[in-house]
Scaffold this active site. Sequence first.
Site, short mmCIF file in Angstrom:
data_model
loop_
_atom_site.label_atom_id
_atom_site.label_comp_id
_atom_site.label_asym_id
_atom_site.label_seq_id
_atom_site.Cartn_x
_atom_site.Cartn_y
_atom_site.Cartn_z
CG ASP A 259 -2.15 0.91 0.99
OD1 ASP A 259 -3.17 0.38 0.53
OD2 ASP A 259 -2.07 2.13 1.23
CG ASP A 304 -10.25 -3.68 -2.77
OD1 ASP A 304 -11.17 -3.23 -3.48
OD2 ASP A 304 -10.31 -3.72 -1.53
CB CYS A 357 -16.57 -0.55 -2.41
SG CYS A 357 -15.53 0.84 -1.91
#
Length: 403
Positions: A259, A304, A357
């Site tokens: 990340d 993601d 999402c």
Amino acid sequence: MSQSPRLHKNLVAAVIEALETAFGKGYYADKVIERILKRNPKWGARDRGFIAESTYEMVRWWRLLWELNGKEPSLKRKDLYRLFGIWWQWQGNDLPDWPAFDTVRGLNVDERFKELEADLNIRESWPDWLAEVASEELGDAWPAIAKASNIPAEVFLRTNSLRIDRNSLLKQLEEEACPARPLEANEVGIILEKRKNTFRLPSFQSGFFEVQDGGSQMIAPYLEVEPGMRVIDACAGAGGKALHLAALMENKGQIIAMDVEAWKLKELQKRARRNGVHNIETRPIENAKSIKRLQDSADRLLLDVPCSGTGVVKRNPDTKWKLKPEHLDRVRKIQGDILEDYSKMLKSGGKMVYATCSILRSENEAQVERFLERHPEFSLIRQERVNPSEWSDGFYMALLEKA
């Protein structure tokens, strides 16, 4: 006729403060509520629940409430008290005899709502610009999604199969006065019968579960991992999906969790220890070399990616008001760049999942289509979208294979 719940001045004042801070300083409601409750540890569960639920609901219905009020939004305290009074009456409750509610007491909120409800954007409380984008991209599916996104999300848990099976966890939760039922969509999901602070439960401290939405629980299995593989989770954040991958891999093989924000990876390390996971290695993405070092090395790759969050509005209602057109443009560019750059870490014959999402096609199917046009060595195996519904938030996932 049932009696209206009794209001307490200090609790209503806390809701007003939460709204002032959330809309005045741009913080998300969950963080604002957390700070207010931390400052007042003597409040009981019922009081804390009232503050949290009232704040969330007023954030959720922010536009509609101001339309019912017939005025432009304001953060003046007297206007926010008036707005609370409108919301309270819209819920079917009577207002107490407080001077703060004098200007709104007796207002026929239902009659006013009937005048407004023909306008979908007002009725379901969405900003016009975002509703127009969603309507253009989703067509006939948009009205149902707009409505479903206003249903408060249930609390989902994912059983940590490295430590316990679902039936045993359900029994333990019952013993901890936290009744729950299995999620039918998979073999590890659980839905709580009522909201509870699960982080204080002995079962959580023992690493028996993680809080994770039902739709989100679909993404790790979509990657088709097997024990012994080298898997890269390149946008790992605090690692909910990396932990799920570790369980699916039975703690065997290697998961590299990456990340750009190193502090999130530190949180993942804590969670991994509690979960009994020992096949995750964390690596901050410091520059392009962080990616280049892993070129052609992953059996599986999870992307993601950062997104608009429009699929999780029922959980984060602030998103409707905090998201701006320029942020949406920026996030689409980031998604395209991540697909372009990070996909190089996948080896030939490997599989990759691109996930968001978001409900928007421009962040989902359209991103994958553009990527495939530029990269004929990749092919789409399948894709799935979970639109916000009564059982889940909204998610999108696509499984691609590299020749």
